[in-house]
Design a protein around this motif. Sequence first.
Motif, PDB file in Angstrom:
ATOM      1  N   GLN A   1       0.737  -1.356  -0.076  1.00 54.43           N
ATOM      2  CA  GLN A   1       0.064  -0.117  -0.001  1.00 54.43           C
ATOM      3  C   GLN A   1       0.820   1.177   0.010  1.00 54.43           C
ATOM      4  OE1 GLN A   1      -3.144  -0.267   0.019  1.00 54.43           O
ATOM      5  NE2 GLN A   1      -3.601   1.861  -0.333  1.00 54.43           N
ATOM      6  N   CYS A   2       0.689   2.027  -1.283  1.00 53.70           N
ATOM      7  CA  CYS A   2       1.763   2.923  -1.261  1.00 53.70           C
ATOM      8  C   CYS A   2       0.852   4.494  -0.772  1.00 53.70           C
ATOM      9  CB  CYS A   2       2.149   3.316  -2.640  1.00 53.70           C
ATOM     10  SG  CYS A   2       3.362   2.042  -3.038  1.00 53.70           S
ATOM     11  N   TYR A   3       1.779   5.313  -0.173  1.00 54.53           N
ATOM     12  CA  TYR A   3       1.186   6.525   0.326  1.00 54.53           C
ATOM     13  C   TYR A   3       2.361   7.688   0.171  1.00 54.53           C
ATOM     14  CZ  TYR A   3       3.020   4.632   4.409  1.00 54.53           C
ATOM     15  OH  TYR A   3       3.733   4.192   5.304  1.00 54.53           O
ATOM     16  N   GLU A   4       1.847   8.944   0.401  1.00 57.90           N
ATOM     17  CA  GLU A   4       2.980   9.977   0.186  1.00 57.90           C
ATOM     18  C   GLU A   4       3.835   9.696   1.797  1.00 57.90           C
ATOM     19  OE1 GLU A   4       3.107  14.829   0.401  1.00 57.90           O
ATOM     20  OE2 GLU A   4       1.371  13.741  -0.556  1.00 57.90           O
ATOM     21  N   GLY A   5       5.262   9.826   1.364  1.00 55.12           N
ATOM     22  CA  GLY A   5       6.018   9.817   2.286  1.00 55.12           C
ATOM     23  C   GLY A   5       6.398   8.438   2.613  1.00 55.12           C
ATOM     24  N   ILE A   6       5.818   7.541   1.932  1.00 59.79           N
ATOM     25  CA  ILE A   6       6.800   5.940   2.045  1.00 59.79           C
ATOM     26  C   ILE A   6       8.029   6.014   1.558  1.00 59.79           C
ATOM     27  CG2 ILE A   6       5.694   4.916   0.021  1.00 59.79           C
ATOM     28  CD1 ILE A   6       5.223   2.458   1.841  1.00 59.79           C
ATOM     29  N   ASP A   7       9.124   5.300   2.139  1.00 59.88           N
ATOM     30  CA  ASP A   7      10.260   5.097   1.458  1.00 59.88           C
ATOM     31  C   ASP A   7      10.740   3.561   1.662  1.00 59.88           C
ATOM     32  OD1 ASP A   7      10.820   4.780   4.158  1.00 59.88           O
ATOM     33  OD2 ASP A   7      12.093   6.774   4.378  1.00 59.88           O
ATOM     34  N   ALA A   8      12.018   3.521   1.202  1.00 59.46           N
ATOM     35  CA  ALA A   8      12.330   2.044   0.983  1.00 59.46           C
ATOM     36  C   ALA A   8      12.363   1.329   2.475  1.00 59.46           C
ATOM     37  CB  ALA A   8      13.682   2.056   0.442  1.00 59.46           C
ATOM     38  N   SER A   9      12.779   2.112   3.476  1.00 54.97           N
ATOM     39  CA  SER A   9      12.900   1.631   4.803  1.00 54.97           C
ATOM     40  C   SER A   9      11.542   1.211   5.353  1.00 54.97           C
ATOM     41  CB  SER A   9      13.618   2.411   5.836  1.00 54.97           C
ATOM     42  OG  SER A   9      12.713   3.728   5.890  1.00 54.97           O
ATOM     43  N   ARG A  10      10.629   2.045   4.881  1.00 56.13           N
ATOM     44  CA  ARG A  10       9.078   1.727   5.444  1.00 56.13           C
ATOM     45  C   ARG A  10       8.457   0.355   4.568  1.00 56.13           C
ATOM     46  NH1 ARG A  10       8.527   7.421   6.100  1.00 56.13           N
ATOM     47  NH2 ARG A  10       8.442   7.975   8.284  1.00 56.13           N
ATOM     48  N   ALA A  11       8.932   0.259   3.296  1.00 54.08           N
ATOM     49  CA  ALA A  11       8.273  -0.779   2.545  1.00 54.08           C
ATOM     50  C   ALA A  11       9.147  -2.069   2.766  1.00 54.08           C
ATOM     51  CB  ALA A  11       8.501  -0.223   1.054  1.00 54.08           C
ATOM     52  N   LEU A  12      10.229  -2.100   3.210  1.00 53.39           N
ATOM     53  CA  LEU A  12      11.088  -3.126   3.199  1.00 53.39           C
ATOM     54  C   LEU A  12      11.200  -3.765   4.750  1.00 53.39           C
ATOM     55  CD1 LEU A  12      13.900  -2.373   0.874  1.00 53.39           C
ATOM     56  CD2 LEU A  12      11.786  -3.574   0.255  1.00 53.39           C
ATOM     57  N   TYR A  13      11.312  -3.052   5.544  1.00 53.81           N
ATOM     58  CA  TYR A  13      11.463  -3.488   6.987  1.00 53.81           C
ATOM     59  C   TYR A  13      10.934  -2.353   8.075  1.00 53.81           C
ATOM     60  CZ  TYR A  13      15.356  -0.331   6.937  1.00 53.81           C
ATOM     61  OH  TYR A  13      16.262   0.944   6.657  1.00 53.81           O
ATOM     62  N   GLU A  14      10.997  -3.042   9.302  1.00 49.16           N
ATOM     63  CA  GLU A  14      10.693  -2.209  10.515  1.00 49.16           C
ATOM     64  C   GLU A  14      11.505  -2.546  11.653  1.00 49.16           C
ATOM     65  OE1 GLU A  14       6.816  -2.278  12.371  1.00 49.16           O
ATOM     66  OE2 GLU A  14       6.446  -4.120  11.111  1.00 49.16           O
ATOM     67  N   TRP A  15      11.789  -1.483  12.407  1.00 48.94           N
ATOM     68  CA  TRP A  15      12.686  -2.175  13.471  1.00 48.94           C
ATOM     69  C   TRP A  15      11.583  -2.932  14.856  1.00 48.94           C
ATOM     70  CZ3 TRP A  15      17.238  -2.681  12.548  1.00 48.94           C
ATOM     71  CH2 TRP A  15      17.836  -1.785  11.671  1.00 48.94           C
ATOM     72  N   ASP A  16      12.190  -3.622  15.469  1.00 50.55           N
ATOM     73  CA  ASP A  16      11.395  -4.208  16.567  1.00 50.55           C
ATOM     74  C   ASP A  16      11.486  -3.557  17.800  1.00 50.55           C
ATOM     75  OD1 ASP A  16      10.056  -5.946  18.360  1.00 50.55           O
ATOM     76  OD2 ASP A  16      11.032  -7.787  17.635  1.00 50.55           O
ATOM     77  N   TYR A  17      10.932  -2.475  17.958  1.00 50.94           N
ATOM     78  CA  TYR A  17      11.169  -1.329  19.144  1.00 50.94           C
ATOM     79  C   TYR A  17      10.812  -1.961  20.558  1.00 50.94           C
ATOM     80  CZ  TYR A  17      10.802   2.167  15.271  1.00 50.94           C
ATOM     81  OH  TYR A  17      11.067   2.673  14.167  1.00 50.94           O
ATOM     82  N   ALA A  18       9.920  -2.856  20.584  1.00 51.42           N
ATOM     83  CA  ALA A  18       9.696  -3.424  21.542  1.00 51.42           C
ATOM     84  C   ALA A  18      10.989  -4.351  22.103  1.00 51.42           C
ATOM     85  CB  ALA A  18       8.471  -4.583  21.885  1.00 51.42           C
ATOM     86  N   ARG A  19      11.369  -5.175  21.499  1.00 53.90           N
ATOM     87  CA  ARG A  19      12.553  -5.932  21.546  1.00 53.90           C
ATOM     88  C   ARG A  19      13.790  -5.091  22.010  1.00 53.90           C
ATOM     89  NH1 ARG A  19      15.141 -10.715  17.801  1.00 53.90           N
ATOM     90  NH2 ARG A  19      16.374 -11.544  19.515  1.00 53.90           N
ATOM     91  N   GLN A  20      13.911  -3.808  21.123  1.00 53.89           N
ATOM     92  CA  GLN A  20      14.919  -2.991  21.474  1.00 53.89           C
ATOM     93  C   GLN A  20      14.877  -2.502  22.841  1.00 53.89           C
ATOM     94  OE1 GLN A  20      14.307  -0.503  18.099  1.00 53.89           O
ATOM     95  NE2 GLN A  20      16.167  -1.242  17.192  1.00 53.89           N
ATOM     96  N   LEU A  21      13.633  -2.069  23.213  1.00 53.75           N
ATOM     97  CA  LEU A  21      13.329  -1.654  24.438  1.00 53.75           C
ATOM     98  C   LEU A  21      13.616  -2.496  25.736  1.00 53.75           C
ATOM     99  CD1 LEU A  21      12.652   1.002  26.163  1.00 53.75           C
ATOM    100  CD2 LEU A  21      10.201   0.309  25.909  1.00 53.75           C
ATOM    101  N   LEU A  22      13.377  -3.736  25.468  1.00 53.55           N
ATOM    102  CA  LEU A  22      13.705  -4.667  26.350  1.00 53.55           C
ATOM    103  C   LEU A  22      15.216  -5.004  26.652  1.00 53.55           C
ATOM    104  CD1 LEU A  22      10.728  -7.272  25.570  1.00 53.55           C
ATOM    105  CD2 LEU A  22      10.918  -6.202  27.913  1.00 53.55           C
ATOM    106  N   HIS A  23      15.835  -5.063  25.668  1.00 52.96           N
ATOM    107  CA  HIS A  23      17.228  -5.246  25.582  1.00 52.96           C
ATOM    108  C   HIS A  23      17.943  -4.297  26.325  1.00 52.96           C
ATOM    109  CE1 HIS A  23      21.338  -6.501  24.509  1.00 52.96           C
ATOM    110  NE2 HIS A  23      21.360  -5.312  24.201  1.00 52.96           N
ATOM    111  N   VAL A  24      17.417  -2.849  26.252  1.00 55.53           N
ATOM    112  CA  VAL A  24      18.033  -1.537  26.874  1.00 55.53           C
ATOM    113  C   VAL A  24      17.693  -1.820  28.362  1.00 55.53           C
ATOM    114  CG1 VAL A  24      17.998   0.630  27.031  1.00 55.53           C
ATOM    115  CG2 VAL A  24      18.120  -0.279  24.889  1.00 55.53           C
ATOM    116  N   ARG A  25      16.534  -2.059  28.871  1.00 61.22           N
ATOM    117  CA  ARG A  25      16.236  -2.215  30.159  1.00 61.22           C
ATOM    118  C   ARG A  25      16.784  -3.437  30.712  1.00 61.22           C
ATOM    119  NH1 ARG A  25       9.496  -1.533  30.114  1.00 61.22           N
ATOM    120  NH2 ARG A  25       9.668   0.465  29.609  1.00 61.22           N
ATOM    121  N   GLY A  26      16.843  -4.669  29.964  1.00 56.58           N
ATOM    122  CA  GLY A  26      17.679  -5.921  30.627  1.00 56.58           C
ATOM    123  C   GLY A  26      19.276  -5.607  30.798  1.00 56.58           C
TER     124      GLY A  26
END
Length: 107
Positions: free
Chosen positions: A42-67
């Motif tokens: 689904q394309c929309y204004e502002g979509i770029d390669a990073s949004r189309a191809l991948y995303e970051w697992d923010y919850a996992r990153q946060l858990l790692h930092v807390r740990g």
Amino acid sequence: MAIFPAMGMRRPLLLEGEPGVGKTEVAKTMARILGVDLIRLQCYEGIDASRALYEWDYARQLLHVRGQSELAPDEKRDVDLFGPEFLLERPILGECPARSVSRAADR
């Protein structure tokens, strides 16, 4: 008219147009005829390669930092929070050759 040359040249085809003109139906039909999986982006204004191809697992990153914050300094391990272990691939990334992904990310 664009479908036949795209198939003959074995190249991707970008379908664009107003909502409801049949873009998704064309894609579904072609995928069924060719016996391949359909990956809908689904394309929309502002979509770029990073949004189309991948995303970051923010919850996992946060858990790692807390740990890590609860560990003694000698127990901590140095991890790149934006490395592959925290990357969630979107379906289209799995279908792209590695060199195409790196070129797209550079744009």
